[in-house]
Write a protein that holds these residues in place. Sequence first.
Motif, PDB file in Angstrom:
ATOM      1  N   SER A 264      -2.182-117.460 -19.063  1.00 14.40           N
ATOM      2  CA  SER A 264      -0.968-116.870 -18.595  1.00 14.40           C
ATOM      3  C   SER A 264      -0.559-117.740 -17.566  1.00 14.40           C
ATOM      4  O   SER A 264      -1.405-118.391 -16.850  1.00 14.40           O
ATOM      5  CB  SER A 264      -1.331-115.381 -17.880  1.00 14.40           C
ATOM      6  N   ILE A 265       0.821-117.933 -17.203  1.00 11.73           N
ATOM      7  CA  ILE A 265       1.314-118.505 -16.032  1.00 11.73           C
ATOM      8  C   ILE A 265       2.163-117.645 -15.032  1.00 11.73           C
ATOM      9  O   ILE A 265       3.185-117.190 -15.655  1.00 11.73           O
ATOM     10  CB  ILE A 265       2.222-119.681 -16.529  1.00 11.73           C
ATOM     11  N   TRP A 270      -1.804-121.154 -13.274  1.00  9.35           N
ATOM     12  CA  TRP A 270      -2.299-121.293 -14.548  1.00  9.35           C
ATOM     13  C   TRP A 270      -3.625-120.448 -14.560  1.00  9.35           C
ATOM     14  O   TRP A 270      -4.470-120.980 -14.045  1.00  9.35           O
ATOM     15  CB  TRP A 270      -2.527-122.527 -15.195  1.00  9.35           C
ATOM     16  N   PHE A 335      -2.504-122.819 -24.423  1.00  8.56           N
ATOM     17  CA  PHE A 335      -1.470-122.693 -23.509  1.00  8.56           C
ATOM     18  C   PHE A 335      -0.003-123.473 -24.449  1.00  8.56           C
ATOM     19  O   PHE A 335       1.006-122.816 -24.395  1.00  8.56           O
ATOM     20  CB  PHE A 335      -1.622-123.504 -22.286  1.00  8.56           C
ATOM     21  N   HIS A 336      -0.500-124.270 -25.125  1.00 11.39           N
ATOM     22  CA  HIS A 336       0.496-125.045 -25.990  1.00 11.39           C
ATOM     23  C   HIS A 336       1.314-123.808 -27.024  1.00 11.39           C
ATOM     24  O   HIS A 336       2.348-124.041 -27.155  1.00 11.39           O
ATOM     25  CB  HIS A 336       0.014-125.906 -26.863  1.00 11.39           C
ATOM     26  N   LYS A 338       1.552-120.727 -26.585  1.00 14.45           N
ATOM     27  CA  LYS A 338       2.084-119.440 -25.863  1.00 14.45           C
ATOM     28  C   LYS A 338       3.393-120.051 -24.794  1.00 14.45           C
ATOM     29  O   LYS A 338       4.201-119.527 -24.713  1.00 14.45           O
ATOM     30  CB  LYS A 338       1.039-118.660 -24.920  1.00 14.45           C
ATOM     31  N   TYR A 339       3.123-121.125 -24.364  1.00 13.48           N
ATOM     32  CA  TYR A 339       3.967-121.792 -23.327  1.00 13.48           C
ATOM     33  C   TYR A 339       4.259-123.370 -23.528  1.00 13.48           C
ATOM     34  O   TYR A 339       3.760-124.077 -23.060  1.00 13.48           O
ATOM     35  CB  TYR A 339       3.386-121.861 -21.919  1.00 13.48           C
ATOM     36  N   HIS A 341       6.987-124.936 -23.512  1.00 14.47           N
ATOM     37  CA  HIS A 341       7.782-125.837 -22.550  1.00 14.47           C
ATOM     38  C   HIS A 341       7.058-126.191 -21.450  1.00 14.47           C
ATOM     39  O   HIS A 341       7.119-127.658 -21.052  1.00 14.47           O
ATOM     40  CB  HIS A 341       9.116-125.080 -22.202  1.00 14.47           C
ATOM     41  N   GLU A 342       6.315-125.302 -21.003  1.00 16.35           N
ATOM     42  CA  GLU A 342       5.404-125.663 -19.649  1.00 16.35           C
ATOM     43  C   GLU A 342       4.447-126.730 -20.234  1.00 16.35           C
ATOM     44  O   GLU A 342       4.015-127.640 -19.431  1.00 16.35           O
ATOM     45  CB  GLU A 342       4.854-124.382 -19.268  1.00 16.35           C
ATOM     46  N   TRP A 343       3.748-126.536 -21.391  1.00 17.04           N
ATOM     47  CA  TRP A 343       2.690-127.453 -21.975  1.00 17.04           C
ATOM     48  C   TRP A 343       3.414-128.970 -21.879  1.00 17.04           C
ATOM     49  O   TRP A 343       2.695-129.786 -21.742  1.00 17.04           O
ATOM     50  CB  TRP A 343       2.362-126.822 -23.180  1.00 17.04           C
TER      51      TRP A 343
END
Length: 379
Positions: A264-265, A270, A335-336, A338-339, A341-343
């Motif tokens: 989660s972010i 993070w 994380f890649h 689920k997120y 763009h953030e990753w």
Amino acid sequence: MFPLLLLVALLAGCWDKIEVNDMAMIVSAGIDKIDDDQIELTVQVFIPNPTATSDGAGNGGAGGEGNVYTFSTKGSSMAEALTDLQKRLPRYFTWSHTKAYVFGEALARQGMHDEFDFLFRDIQPREQANFFICKGTAKKLLNSQIDPNTYETLIKLSQKPTTRSSTMHEVEALISGESGAFLLPTADLTTMLTNGAEKRILSISGLAVIHKKKLVGFLDNECTTGLRLLQHAVLGRNITLTRKEEEGSIIIRVMHSDMKLYPSINNGKWKMRVKVKLDADVVQNSTKLVIANGSDNLRKIEGAFNEEIKQTLIHTMEQLQKKLKTDVVGFARAFHKKYPHEWSRVREDWTPVFQSIDVELETNTRIHRPGITNVRVTQ
């Protein structure tokens, strides 16, 4: 006529064949660092015996199949060292039967970029060959072995689920993974008795942490146990835990583990929630506690083991985040997914992000087989 001409071209399928009597099969290879510009390549070579006789059924005669020799040479690269080695022997070296590649500690800490590149590019090395790290030099390790069958033991040990073996094709995938980090088995020597005589064979002594093709460090025993629990695997007899209780001890065997990651972010923070579910059996009970399914005593020891396992996992994550600074658990991939763009914004600088992740551990240990009865001998 044109199709017939194509068929004629196919008849040349054996143009590059090499007779067995002209081959020197590399069984294992060890690579060590000599200085900044030189490496030492040590190979164990199986040379078929041309005098082997047939038993009438097409099989080679017993004891006449061949011999194993160990050669060492130096060079600025594996290709150059192998070329120099080839000049010393009339037979043609082939990697197609190589079972193990052992990297010395000094070379591994400096980086195995060139060595991996050579092995991945060459068409001969098998993708099922295994990679190992050793403490000290690979040359010393290989020189202690004269029986090629000992590598079968090493490879079988490395393929156990608790060891996380890494074959060549697995390493290729892990290197290009999100974190660029993975684990390799640590090869070592162990002593056993055979017919009253001591014999040293190859074995696995732990796990080595690799990040960006460099050796970061070796895991301690507690951290190794923690990483073994942080996976989805049937563990069988590979992990047992002991807890001292009333005038005795209780030992459980972890049979199965299952880990799930929940990234989660929130507000730029993070966080990773790690849920670990463990199934275990009681294999020994020397206490006065009578444990049975559904009893309060069973719930009590489940809670005690659950807390002990949680502390082991906390220690493991602290070692990975603070000391080794390497993500071998799979946080980057989670994380890649689920997120994305953030990753993409942190993928080139993942290590400091991994170190700052707030990790929340949840463990659920269930004992399914407490045993039939308690047997306590008194004197």
